[in-house]
Scaffold this motif. Structure first.
Motif, PDB file in Angstrom:
ATOM      1  N   ASP A 127       7.529  -1.311  -7.336  1.00  8.21           N
ATOM      2  CA  ASP A 127       6.079  -1.113  -7.309  1.00  8.21           C
ATOM      3  C   ASP A 127       5.389  -2.214  -6.511  1.00  8.21           C
ATOM      4  OD1 ASP A 127       6.197   1.203  -8.802  1.00  8.21           O
ATOM      5  OD2 ASP A 127       5.975   0.144 -10.714  1.00  8.21           O
ATOM      6  N   THR A 128       5.800  -3.457  -6.738  1.00  9.83           N
ATOM      7  CA  THR A 128       5.215  -4.575  -6.002  1.00  9.83           C
ATOM      8  C   THR A 128       5.542  -4.450  -4.524  1.00  9.83           C
ATOM      9  OG1 THR A 128       5.490  -5.985  -7.939  1.00  9.83           O
ATOM     10  CG2 THR A 128       5.112  -7.071  -5.841  1.00  9.83           C
ATOM     11  N   ARG A 129       6.758  -4.096  -4.210  1.00 10.29           N
ATOM     12  CA  ARG A 129       7.181  -3.954  -2.817  1.00 10.29           C
ATOM     13  C   ARG A 129       6.395  -2.835  -2.126  1.00 10.29           C
ATOM     14  NH1 ARG A 129       8.607  -6.374   1.513  1.00 10.29           N
ATOM     15  NH2 ARG A 129      10.095  -5.261   2.781  1.00 10.29           N
ATOM     16  N   ARG A 130       6.195  -1.713  -2.822  1.00 10.29           N
ATOM     17  CA  ARG A 130       5.448  -0.583  -2.275  1.00 10.29           C
ATOM     18  C   ARG A 130       4.001  -0.996  -1.977  1.00 10.29           C
ATOM     19  NH1 ARG A 130       6.287   2.727  -6.333  1.00 10.29           N
ATOM     20  NH2 ARG A 130       8.396   3.098  -5.647  1.00 10.29           N
ATOM     21  N   ARG A 131       3.397  -1.755  -2.888  1.00 12.80           N
ATOM     22  CA  ARG A 131       2.023  -2.225  -2.707  1.00 12.80           C
ATOM     23  C   ARG A 131       1.942  -3.161  -1.505  1.00 12.80           C
ATOM     24  NH1 ARG A 131      -0.093  -6.731  -4.113  1.00 12.80           N
ATOM     25  NH2 ARG A 131       1.516  -7.246  -5.630  1.00 12.80           N
ATOM     26  N   ALA A 137       0.324  -4.148   4.135  1.00 12.35           N
ATOM     27  CA  ALA A 137       0.718  -4.537   5.488  1.00 12.35           C
ATOM     28  C   ALA A 137       0.414  -3.416   6.483  1.00 12.35           C
ATOM     29  CB  ALA A 137       2.195  -4.892   5.528  1.00 12.35           C
ATOM     30  N   ALA A 138       0.666  -2.172   6.093  1.00 11.30           N
ATOM     31  CA  ALA A 138       0.385  -1.040   6.974  1.00 11.30           C
ATOM     32  C   ALA A 138      -1.113  -0.917   7.232  1.00 11.30           C
ATOM     33  CB  ALA A 138       0.923   0.251   6.355  1.00 11.30           C
ATOM     34  N   GLU A 139      -1.918  -1.096   6.198  1.00 12.31           N
ATOM     35  CA  GLU A 139      -3.374  -1.032   6.355  1.00 12.31           C
ATOM     36  C   GLU A 139      -3.872  -2.135   7.294  1.00 12.31           C
ATOM     37  OE1 GLU A 139      -7.198  -1.598   3.464  1.00 12.31           O
ATOM     38  OE2 GLU A 139      -5.499  -0.462   2.684  1.00 12.31           O
TER      39      GLU A 139
END
Length: 90
Positions: free
Chosen positions: A30-34, A39-41
């Motif tokens: 979950d932390t990695r996904r966030r 980063a993508a944003e």
């Protein structure tokens, strides 16, 4: 429990328990996904405003233009009886 990876050897070392300094703890999914989403944003914002000195002014101008277009659409829809092109059949 997070996995521990050895950067230099690329092996999973769960038994060492942090004995080496080069062991990196990977965050939970979950932390990695966030983090990846943030980063993508950030990358999207950087590429959208590349070469622009004042991105806030560009954003304000875009929003103002959208409001003007929306207002023009509502006035043309509500005042549709007068003016404009008229079709003739026959």
């Amino acid at each position: 429990m997070p996995r521990r990876f050895n950067k230099s050897m690329g092996m999973c070392l769960p038994c060492l328990g942090g004995a080496a300094d080069d062991v990196v703890v990977t965050p939970d999914p979950d932390t990695r996904r966030r983090q990846l989403a943030e980063a993508a944003e950030k990358r999207q914002k950087e590429t959208a405003y590349r070469g622009v000195k004042n991105p806030e002014a560009v954003e304000r101008k875009r929003k103002k233009q959208e409001e003007i277009e929306k207002q023009a659409m509502t006035t043309s829809v509500s005042g549709g009886g007068g003016g404009g092109l008229k079709w003739q059949v026959g």
